[in-house]
Design an enzyme around this catalytic site. Sequence first.
Site, mmCIF file in Angstrom:
data_model
loop_
_atom_site.group_PDB
_atom_site.id
_atom_site.type_symbol
_atom_site.label_atom_id
_atom_site.label_comp_id
_atom_site.label_asym_id
_atom_site.label_seq_id
_atom_site.Cartn_x
_atom_site.Cartn_y
_atom_site.Cartn_z
ATOM 1 N N GLY A 151 0.818 -1.209 0.000
ATOM 2 C CA GLY A 151 0.000 0.000 0.000
ATOM 3 C C GLY A 151 0.853 1.261 0.000
ATOM 4 C CB SER A 152 0.089 4.619 1.285
ATOM 5 O OG SER A 152 -1.077 4.790 0.500
ATOM 6 C CB THR A 153 4.354 1.538 3.631
ATOM 7 O OG1 THR A 153 4.080 0.269 3.010
ATOM 8 C CG2 THR A 153 3.452 1.711 4.849
ATOM 9 C CE LYS A 174 0.403 6.390 -2.024
ATOM 10 N NZ LYS A 174 -0.776 7.044 -1.434
#
Length: 488
Positions: free
Chosen positions: A215-217, A219
Amino acid sequence: MIRCIRHAAVFCLLLLVALLVNAARVQIIQSDRLDSNPANRRLAIARYAEPRGNILVDGKPVTGSRDSGQQLRYERTYVHGPMYAPVTGYASQTYGTSMVEDAEDDTLAGTSDLLAPLPLLHDLTRFRPHAGHVVTTIRASMQKAAYDGLGGRRGAVAAIEPGTGRILALVSSPSYDPGVLSGTGEEVTGAWERLNRLMSQPMLNRAIRQTYPPGSTFKIVTAAAALDAGVVDHVDTPTGAPDPYILPGTRTRLPNEADRCRDASLAYAIQWSCNTVMAHLGVKIGLAGMLKAVGGFGFNDRTLRIPSPVSPSNFDTDMSDDQLALSSIGQFDTTATPLQMAMVSAAVAGGGHLKYPYLVERVTRSDGDTIAHYGRRPYRQAMYPATAHQLQRLMVRVVEEGTGSNAAIKGATVGGKTGTAQHGVGNSGTPYAWFISWAQAHGAPQAAVAVAVVVEDTSVNRADISGGGSAAPIARAVMEAALRTSRS
């Protein structure tokens, strides 16, 4: 008469030679095959005739041996078995070994040549020295903080010392007591079958053997790639990303949970986790650039050992632009172990230099003399130092002003990144909550720890704040324990 005696003597000599040849054939040529024959119980009897060496945490054994009074005499015992199971694994007379029990089996079983006082003594004399011990890098207070923080929920925690690569905590939940598998008989086989039937998979080491969409980790990885490649010149400069963002070659709109993501800067996109900005940047970087970046962090590495094998974290090597856009925000086929995401955080905290993660500090003889030592060694250059310093500031902003406020610690600088990984058909599954972070005491020369936490099937909303709400408090507890340890 003399002639008959001579013939008899020659015949006896031939019989003696045949006997010696056969003995040599059995003992030398066929020895390995006979040793490995399942019907040969002598090796098993010898293996369990003496207590097994211990696995140590903070200088104290978390394993032991019990005299069963049976033919296979000594059975393995465990202290706080479920808490340390992802580290120790099991040593079973029925099912073999796993994890450190497997990786260091020669030392723990007393069969390693290094344990003998003289080189090759074991091979020449079959002499078996006392079993050795294995000293781990785990810190008991951090392991307990992670285990208690998960509280039986499905998930995992991995914590690394950025400057050395030492693994300070490795927890998988729900867990199991490896002691129930130590012996033989119906009770052991029943426990094995019961553990393997459970839907919660307590014997799965989620910290190093399970991969999740990050997920967004993820990024943070894309941001490092954008800065290293020069796609982003300054973290506060508008990126030109549209909102809504239409995935290339499709009519699919990529949604944001955050507001004001149109043309947002990289700093804002990391602080509030703008999907559109990071997907847009991933496509601009291109597949080759992203593959170079993920390789620097250890993705797609099938050789990683700690010393137990680690499942490779995946970033596809052949994708269309719409798939690349999703992969750049930790979706599509991108997957990572919690250990891998702790390595991402450690690379940022370590100034771009990533050390090889390791779980065993040293092995010793029974008297404590060290026979092998495993120290820090370089692994990858994950990013330029200047990039790492910029990402440090962005991760600190996430904790101080953004979605990671639940990880803040008084007296320390903390950087973090929340994430919610959606899964299932049409993202219908309840999301996984992620949080990656690092902590550095005020005045300390370097970060004390880098942490990754994932909580499966968390009962929260799909916004990235869920990582801050479910996973960040666990990370904070682990970081607090690390900071206390570093001060003592």
